[in-house]
Design a protein around this motif. Structure first.
Motif, PDB file in Angstrom:
ATOM      1  N   LEU A  39       0.857  -1.196   0.000  1.00  0.00           N
ATOM      2  CA  LEU A  39       0.000   0.000   0.000  1.00  0.00           C
ATOM      3  C   LEU A  39       0.892   1.245   0.000  1.00  0.00           C
ATOM      4  O   LEU A  39       0.605   2.224  -0.683  1.00  0.00           O
ATOM      5  CB  LEU A  39      -0.924  -0.011   1.221  1.00  0.00           C
ATOM      6  CG  LEU A  39      -1.805   1.215   1.420  1.00  0.00           C
ATOM      7  CD1 LEU A  39      -2.718   1.441   0.220  1.00  0.00           C
ATOM      8  CD2 LEU A  39      -2.623   1.104   2.692  1.00  0.00           C
ATOM      9  N   HIS A  40       1.925   1.217   0.820  1.00  0.00           N
ATOM     10  CA  HIS A  40       3.027   2.164   0.610  1.00  0.00           C
ATOM     11  C   HIS A  40       3.881   1.522  -0.485  1.00  0.00           C
ATOM     12  O   HIS A  40       4.516   0.486  -0.258  1.00  0.00           O
ATOM     13  CB  HIS A  40       3.837   2.376   1.886  1.00  0.00           C
ATOM     14  CG  HIS A  40       3.138   3.239   2.888  1.00  0.00           C
ATOM     15  ND1 HIS A  40       3.176   2.980   4.227  1.00  0.00           N
ATOM     16  CD2 HIS A  40       2.383   4.361   2.725  1.00  0.00           C
ATOM     17  CE1 HIS A  40       2.460   3.925   4.863  1.00  0.00           C
ATOM     18  NE2 HIS A  40       1.976   4.759   3.960  1.00  0.00           N
ATOM     19  N   ALA A  41       3.850   2.130  -1.655  1.00  0.00           N
ATOM     20  CA  ALA A  41       4.306   1.399  -2.835  1.00  0.00           C
ATOM     21  C   ALA A  41       5.818   1.192  -2.875  1.00  0.00           C
ATOM     22  O   ALA A  41       6.315   0.404  -3.685  1.00  0.00           O
ATOM     23  CB  ALA A  41       3.831   2.116  -4.094  1.00  0.00           C
ATOM     24  N   ASP A  42       6.559   1.884  -2.012  1.00  0.00           N
ATOM     25  CA  ASP A  42       8.011   1.655  -1.959  1.00  0.00           C
ATOM     26  C   ASP A  42       8.367   0.691  -0.825  1.00  0.00           C
ATOM     27  O   ASP A  42       9.517   0.619  -0.400  1.00  0.00           O
ATOM     28  CB  ASP A  42       8.767   2.989  -1.832  1.00  0.00           C
ATOM     29  CG  ASP A  42       8.151   3.914  -0.783  1.00  0.00           C
ATOM     30  OD1 ASP A  42       7.265   3.453  -0.025  1.00  0.00           O
ATOM     31  OD2 ASP A  42       8.551   5.093  -0.731  1.00  0.00           O
ATOM     32  N   GLU A  43       7.371  -0.070  -0.364  1.00  0.00           N
ATOM     33  CA  GLU A  43       7.610  -1.089   0.665  1.00  0.00           C
ATOM     34  C   GLU A  43       7.315  -2.454   0.038  1.00  0.00           C
ATOM     35  O   GLU A  43       6.203  -2.967   0.108  1.00  0.00           O
ATOM     36  CB  GLU A  43       6.715  -0.815   1.879  1.00  0.00           C
ATOM     37  CG  GLU A  43       6.998   0.560   2.492  1.00  0.00           C
ATOM     38  CD  GLU A  43       6.054   0.931   3.632  1.00  0.00           C
ATOM     39  OE1 GLU A  43       5.217   0.088   4.009  1.00  0.00           O
ATOM     40  OE2 GLU A  43       6.163   2.046   4.127  1.00  0.00           O
ATOM     41  N   LEU A  44       8.329  -3.016  -0.585  1.00  0.00           N
ATOM     42  CA  LEU A  44       8.108  -4.149  -1.479  1.00  0.00           C
ATOM     43  C   LEU A  44       8.206  -5.545  -0.856  1.00  0.00           C
ATOM     44  O   LEU A  44       7.792  -6.514  -1.503  1.00  0.00           O
ATOM     45  CB  LEU A  44       9.051  -4.033  -2.679  1.00  0.00           C
ATOM     46  CG  LEU A  44       8.803  -2.747  -3.508  1.00  0.00           C
ATOM     47  CD1 LEU A  44       9.839  -2.624  -4.620  1.00  0.00           C
ATOM     48  CD2 LEU A  44       7.400  -2.725  -4.108  1.00  0.00           C
ATOM     49  N   GLY A  91       6.787   6.036  -2.948  1.00  0.00           N
ATOM     50  CA  GLY A  91       5.437   5.472  -2.945  1.00  0.00           C
ATOM     51  C   GLY A  91       4.654   5.639  -1.671  1.00  0.00           C
ATOM     52  O   GLY A  91       3.609   5.018  -1.496  1.00  0.00           O
ATOM     53  N   ARG A  92       5.137   6.473  -0.754  1.00  0.00           N
ATOM     54  CA  ARG A  92       4.428   6.643   0.521  1.00  0.00           C
ATOM     55  C   ARG A  92       3.352   7.725   0.435  1.00  0.00           C
ATOM     56  O   ARG A  92       2.301   7.600   1.033  1.00  0.00           O
ATOM     57  CB  ARG A  92       5.433   6.999   1.632  1.00  0.00           C
ATOM     58  CG  ARG A  92       4.808   7.108   3.008  1.00  0.00           C
ATOM     59  CD  ARG A  92       5.867   7.399   4.076  1.00  0.00           C
ATOM     60  NE  ARG A  92       5.286   7.505   5.404  1.00  0.00           N
ATOM     61  CZ  ARG A  92       5.020   6.464   6.199  1.00  0.00           C
ATOM     62  NH1 ARG A  92       5.314   5.258   5.810  1.00  0.00           N
ATOM     63  NH2 ARG A  92       4.479   6.655   7.390  1.00  0.00           N
ATOM     64  N   TYR A  93       3.671   8.791  -0.313  1.00  0.00           N
ATOM     65  CA  TYR A  93       2.757   9.929  -0.445  1.00  0.00           C
ATOM     66  C   TYR A  93       2.360  10.086  -1.907  1.00  0.00           C
ATOM     67  O   TYR A  93       3.176   9.890  -2.815  1.00  0.00           O
ATOM     68  CB  TYR A  93       3.442  11.223   0.035  1.00  0.00           C
ATOM     69  CG  TYR A  93       3.973  11.158   1.433  1.00  0.00           C
ATOM     70  CD1 TYR A  93       3.157  11.395   2.532  1.00  0.00           C
ATOM     71  CD2 TYR A  93       5.320  10.842   1.669  1.00  0.00           C
ATOM     72  CE1 TYR A  93       3.661  11.319   3.825  1.00  0.00           C
ATOM     73  CE2 TYR A  93       5.826  10.763   2.954  1.00  0.00           C
ATOM     74  CZ  TYR A  93       4.991  11.000   4.036  1.00  0.00           C
ATOM     75  OH  TYR A  93       5.482  10.920   5.315  1.00  0.00           O
ATOM     76  N   LEU A 168       0.269  -5.655   4.527  1.00  0.00           N
ATOM     77  CA  LEU A 168       1.706  -5.951   4.613  1.00  0.00           C
ATOM     78  C   LEU A 168       2.534  -4.726   4.235  1.00  0.00           C
ATOM     79  O   LEU A 168       2.498  -4.266   3.095  1.00  0.00           O
ATOM     80  CB  LEU A 168       2.061  -7.128   3.697  1.00  0.00           C
ATOM     81  CG  LEU A 168       1.215  -8.398   3.869  1.00  0.00           C
ATOM     82  CD1 LEU A 168       1.696  -9.497   2.909  1.00  0.00           C
ATOM     83  CD2 LEU A 168       1.253  -8.889   5.318  1.00  0.00           C
ATOM     84  N   HIS A 169       3.259  -4.222   5.205  1.00  0.00           N
ATOM     85  CA  HIS A 169       4.121  -3.043   5.019  1.00  0.00           C
ATOM     86  C   HIS A 169       5.552  -3.399   5.397  1.00  0.00           C
ATOM     87  O   HIS A 169       5.870  -4.541   5.717  1.00  0.00           O
ATOM     88  CB  HIS A 169       3.653  -1.909   5.943  1.00  0.00           C
ATOM     89  CG  HIS A 169       2.380  -1.259   5.526  1.00  0.00           C
ATOM     90  ND1 HIS A 169       2.317   0.038   5.106  1.00  0.00           N
ATOM     91  CD2 HIS A 169       1.110  -1.746   5.473  1.00  0.00           C
ATOM     92  CE1 HIS A 169       1.055   0.344   4.807  1.00  0.00           C
ATOM     93  NE2 HIS A 169       0.304  -0.717   5.025  1.00  0.00           N
ATOM     94  N   CYS A 170       6.423  -2.373   5.401  1.00  0.00           N
ATOM     95  CA  CYS A 170       7.734  -2.503   6.039  1.00  0.00           C
ATOM     96  C   CYS A 170       8.150  -1.118   6.492  1.00  0.00           C
ATOM     97  O   CYS A 170       7.510  -0.127   6.169  1.00  0.00           O
ATOM     98  CB  CYS A 170       8.764  -3.125   5.101  1.00  0.00           C
ATOM     99  SG  CYS A 170       9.276  -2.041   3.765  1.00  0.00           S
ATOM    100  N   ASP A 171       9.251  -1.080   7.261  1.00  0.00           N
ATOM    101  CA  ASP A 171       9.776   0.203   7.732  1.00  0.00           C
ATOM    102  C   ASP A 171      11.022   0.530   6.905  1.00  0.00           C
ATOM    103  O   ASP A 171      11.232  -0.053   5.840  1.00  0.00           O
ATOM    104  CB  ASP A 171      10.087   0.094   9.235  1.00  0.00           C
ATOM    105  CG  ASP A 171       9.882   1.421   9.951  1.00  0.00           C
ATOM    106  OD1 ASP A 171      10.627   2.366   9.645  1.00  0.00           O
ATOM    107  OD2 ASP A 171       8.981   1.507  10.805  1.00  0.00           O
TER     108      ASP A 171
END
Ligand SMILES: [Zn+2]
Length: 372
Positions: A39-44, A91-93, A168-171
């Motif tokens: 969903l945050h597109a840079d968290e792959l 990809g977060r904003y 499913l995200h990541c930091d």
């Protein structure tokens, strides 16, 4: 496996995007699970896990072992996935509105509640069904103002009738951790064990109308309004699973994480196979209001003393921020004991920047509890 494609509103003529979802298991199953990645597109890492799960769930489906319908959306944010600037994925904003892709999901609890009472009964399962259908319809009645809002609504509609939602995200750089509500924690505690989660900050409402909470808050609000007169269950238990850091896109890790999710499904009898014994919980659940964002006291070169996955004590030096011109070195210290579970990957700190996250025990924050 059933593949559904939903066209998304395009921002400009000549462009088109779709939201692709994949369904496994019996459509009339009693339970439904919704899983999305990136969903945050840079968290792959979550996209790789979702893709891995597609293959695994398809095999379970063909073997007739699924006791739930499972919806998988491996690419939850096609808008953000298409945002690159000077070789950097962002990809977060949303570039157009500058809004965080995991905030501002629609709150339709008023629309669901209006005229609901005559439809409720003493049967909790009946009430759950009625509310779910009204939830779905209320989302469908909203006219999105732009592509960002439309993508939000499509995701919400896909997930709003699920019993379980896994986002499913990541930091930046992190060990596995998860965020959920106190009410849903018993449901996801086995997942925390299987996945080796090292921090589990809990909050009922973190103030951002994030994807996980846009479902649970509706049920909370309906229970507050009608719960003294009718049995209203928590229709959805949702969790945000943080699969380490942005760089952790790795076959071995994705296999491990997929196994953990499937074991959690076995544990809840969503897959007709015995679940392996529960591993130890590596760190207790804490309150999100006790989670500490350590901030940079000055700008400068950020050098860490401590890696994610370290239990720290109050006053422990976590990092230094170096001004290479004045030779000043500003220490960043832990303000309380807890688990340091994530840290920034930007090594030129700007004043006030979040340096690291600690799951502590001293609940002193209130209001909006999330990162920007
Ligand atoms: Zn995220």
């Amino acid at each position: 496996m059933k593949h559904d494609t939903t066209p998304l509103l395009s921002a400009v003529p000549g462009t088109a995007r779709t939201l692709d979802s994949f369904r496994f298991g019996p459509a009339d199953a009693e339970k439904r699970v919704y899983i999305q990645g990136a969903l945050h597109a840079d968290e792959l890492p979550g996209m790789l896990v979702a893709w891995t799960l597609k293959q695994r769930l398809n095999a379970f489906d063909e073997a007739g072992l699924l006791r739930a319908e499972v919806i998988v959306v491996p690419v939850a944010n096609p808008i953000g996935l298409d945002q690159q600037l000077m070789d950097v994925p962002l990809g977060r904003y949303d570039f157009e509105s500058l809004a965080n892709f995991n905030r501002h999901f629609a709150d339709v609890s008023d629309a669901i509640a209006e005229g609901l009472e005559p439809l409720l009964s003493d049967d909790a399962a009946h009430n759950q069904r009625v509310i779910r259908e009204r939830f779905y319809s209320a989302l469908g009645a909203i006219t999105p103002a732009n592509a960002y809002e439309h993508q939000h609504l499509v995701l919400q509609q896909l997930a709003c009738r699920a019993d379980y939602v896994l986002d499913l995200h990541c930091d930046f750089e992190a060990v596995p951790h998860l965020y959920t509500t106190p009410n849903a924690w018993p449901t996801f505690e086995p997942l925390a064990r299987y996945i080796g989660s090292m921090a589990q900050p809990l909050a009922a409402d973190s103030g951002g109308q994030s994807f996980d909470e846009c479902f649970t808050l509706v049920w909370e609000q309906l229970r507050t309004r009608f719960g003294d007169r009718y049995p209203i269950p928590y229709g959805t238990a949702s969790v945000t699973v943080e699969l380490r850091g942005q760089g952790d896109v790795d076959y071995t890790l994705a296999e491990q994480d997929s196994d953990a999710i499937l074991n959690w499904m076995r544990h809840h009898a969503l897959i007709d196979e015995p679940a392996p014994a529960l591993p130890d919980l590596l760190f207790p659940a804490t309150e999100l209001s006790a989670m500490e964002f350590l901030k940079a006291p000055a700008g400068g070169l950020l050098v860490f003393h401590v890696a994610p996955g370290t239990e720290v004590h109050k006053g422990q030096r976590i990092a230094d921020i170096i001004d290479p011109i004045s030779d000043e070195v500003h220490p960043v210290t832990a303000t309380q004991a807890g688990m340091l579970y994530a840290r920034n990957q930007r090594h030129m700190a700007t004043r006030g920047m979040i340096v690291a996250d600690i799951a502590g025990f001293d609940a002193k924050r209130s209001g909006y509890l999330l990162a920007p």
